[in-house]
Design an enzyme around this catalytic site. Structure first.
Site, PDB file in Angstrom:
ATOM      1  N   HIS A   8       5.120 -39.822  15.081  1.00  0.00           N
ATOM      2  CA  HIS A   8       4.450 -38.952  16.052  1.00  0.00           C
ATOM      3  C   HIS A   8       3.349 -39.747  16.745  1.00  0.00           C
ATOM      4  CE1 HIS A   8       5.743 -34.879  14.431  1.00  0.00           C
ATOM      5  NE2 HIS A   8       5.947 -35.608  13.345  1.00  0.00           N
ATOM      6  N   HIS A  48      10.667 -40.543  11.931  1.00  0.00           N
ATOM      7  CA  HIS A  48      10.092 -40.490  13.281  1.00  0.00           C
ATOM      8  C   HIS A  48       8.593 -40.706  13.212  1.00  0.00           C
ATOM      9  CE1 HIS A  48      10.452 -36.457  11.570  1.00  0.00           C
ATOM     10  NE2 HIS A  48       9.317 -36.156  12.175  1.00  0.00           N
ATOM     11  N   ASN A  50       5.145 -38.201   8.902  1.00  0.00           N
ATOM     12  CA  ASN A  50       5.234 -37.263   7.793  1.00  0.00           C
ATOM     13  C   ASN A  50       6.445 -37.652   6.949  1.00  0.00           C
ATOM     14  OD1 ASN A  50       3.065 -35.708   8.810  1.00  0.00           O
ATOM     15  ND2 ASN A  50       4.450 -34.610  10.188  1.00  0.00           N
ATOM     16  N   GLY A 106       5.004 -32.808   4.928  1.00  0.00           N
ATOM     17  CA  GLY A 106       5.225 -31.962   6.101  1.00  0.00           C
ATOM     18  C   GLY A 106       6.392 -32.389   6.966  1.00  0.00           C
ATOM     19  N   GLN A 107       7.296 -33.223   6.416  1.00  0.00           N
ATOM     20  CA  GLN A 107       8.459 -33.641   7.207  1.00  0.00           C
ATOM     21  C   GLN A 107       9.459 -32.492   7.306  1.00  0.00           C
ATOM     22  OE1 GLN A 107      10.554 -37.091   5.672  1.00  0.00           O
ATOM     23  NE2 GLN A 107      11.811 -37.282   7.521  1.00  0.00           N
ATOM     24  N   SER A 108       9.835 -32.135   8.536  1.00  0.00           N
ATOM     25  CA  SER A 108      10.781 -31.031   8.735  1.00  0.00           C
ATOM     26  C   SER A 108      12.119 -31.507   9.281  1.00  0.00           C
ATOM     27  CB  SER A 108      10.180 -29.969   9.662  1.00  0.00           C
ATOM     28  OG  SER A 108       9.924 -30.513  10.931  1.00  0.00           O
ATOM     29  N   ASP A 136       7.933 -34.207  22.209  1.00  0.00           N
ATOM     30  CA  ASP A 136       8.114 -33.188  21.165  1.00  0.00           C
ATOM     31  C   ASP A 136       8.285 -31.818  21.820  1.00  0.00           C
ATOM     32  OD1 ASP A 136       7.257 -33.115  17.875  1.00  0.00           O
ATOM     33  OD2 ASP A 136       7.341 -31.215  18.960  1.00  0.00           O
ATOM     34  N   ILE A 137       9.208 -31.020  21.277  1.00  0.00           N
ATOM     35  CA  ILE A 137       9.520 -29.711  21.869  1.00  0.00           C
ATOM     36  C   ILE A 137       8.378 -28.713  21.657  1.00  0.00           C
ATOM     37  CG2 ILE A 137      10.677 -28.597  19.893  1.00  0.00           C
ATOM     38  CD1 ILE A 137      12.955 -27.862  21.884  1.00  0.00           C
TER      39      ILE A 137
HETATM   40  P1  5GP Z   1       8.097 -33.445  11.300  1.00  0.00           P
HETATM   41  O1  5GP Z   1       7.583 -32.071  10.973  1.00  0.00           O
HETATM   42  O2  5GP Z   1       9.450 -33.680  10.648  1.00  0.00           O
HETATM   43  O3  5GP Z   1       7.130 -34.551  11.040  1.00  0.00           O
HETATM   44  O4  5GP Z   1       8.301 -33.472  12.862  1.00  0.00           O
HETATM   45  C1  5GP Z   1       9.417 -32.955  13.505  1.00  0.00           C
HETATM   46  C2  5GP Z   1       9.044 -32.717  14.930  1.00  0.00           C
HETATM   47  O5  5GP Z   1      10.230 -32.537  15.671  1.00  0.00           O
HETATM   48  C3  5GP Z   1       8.183 -31.468  15.151  1.00  0.00           C
HETATM   49  O6  5GP Z   1       6.955 -31.837  15.751  1.00  0.00           O
HETATM   50  C4  5GP Z   1       9.050 -30.599  16.054  1.00  0.00           C
HETATM   51  O7  5GP Z   1       8.300 -29.912  17.028  1.00  0.00           O
HETATM   52  C5  5GP Z   1      10.010 -31.602  16.687  1.00  0.00           C
HETATM   53  N1  5GP Z   1      11.303 -31.041  17.031  1.00  0.00           N
HETATM   54  C6  5GP Z   1      12.076 -30.236  16.246  1.00  0.00           C
HETATM   55  N2  5GP Z   1      13.216 -29.932  16.888  1.00  0.00           N
HETATM   56  C7  5GP Z   1      13.173 -30.555  18.099  1.00  0.00           C
HETATM   57  C8  5GP Z   1      14.072 -30.606  19.208  1.00  0.00           C
HETATM   58  O8  5GP Z   1      15.153 -30.019  19.208  1.00  0.00           O
HETATM   59  N3  5GP Z   1      13.686 -31.345  20.291  1.00  0.00           N
HETATM   60  C9  5GP Z   1      12.473 -32.018  20.308  1.00  0.00           C
HETATM   61  N4  5GP Z   1      12.181 -32.701  21.430  1.00  0.00           N
HETATM   62  N5  5GP Z   1      11.610 -31.987  19.278  1.00  0.00           N
HETATM   63  C10 5GP Z   1      11.941 -31.265  18.191  1.00  0.00           C
END
Ligand code: 5GP
Ligand code: ZN
Length: 112
Positions: free
Chosen positions: A100, A98, A85, A91-93, A29-30
């Protein structure tokens, strides 16, 4: 394809690979929320867990098994957390399913 994780899966956007096979790709994760924070994503674009169909159930099990295997290879013997998420309230962004994998520190409960 404008999906961020599809572009990560196909290598258009670089990422730090952790594991890959014919069904999924796992990468760091970034913005890590724990010393180990890995995302396990299906190669197929599925927008969210809500969008997963019966035909995806074996794949969903595979994603969890891969998360557990990555936890083993990262020596998370004291425990870890696996999170999916789903949707805005979940909280899905990023709208590509995916998993975690978080570990390497004591995680609190309940989540925010
Ligand atoms: P969500 O909030 O959808 O459950 O998780 C999305 C995750 O993707 C977040 O933890 C965020 O840090 C990670 N993320 C977003 N953009 C990127 C990216 O460009 N590269 C990587 N490696 N992770 C990313
Ligand atoms: Zn996608």
């Amino acid at each position: 394809m404008s999906c961020l994780f599809c572009q990560i899966v196909n290598g258009t956007i670089p990422s730090k690979a952790v594991y890959q096979d014919d069904q999924c790709y796992a990468f760091a994760d970034i913005t890590p929320q724990a010393p180990v924070h890995v995302l396990v994503v299906p190669r197929e674009h599925i927008a969210s867990l809500t969008d997963a169909e019966k035909s995806h159930h074996d794949l969903l099990g595979h994603l969890l098994g891969v998360a557990a295997e990555i936890a083993r290879t990262h020596a998370l013997s004291k425990g870890y957390r696996v999170v999916i998420n789903s949707g805005p309230d979940g909280g899905q962004s990023v709208d590509h399913l995916h998993v975690h994998l978080l570990g390497g520190r004591k995680l609190t409960w309940p989540p925010g």
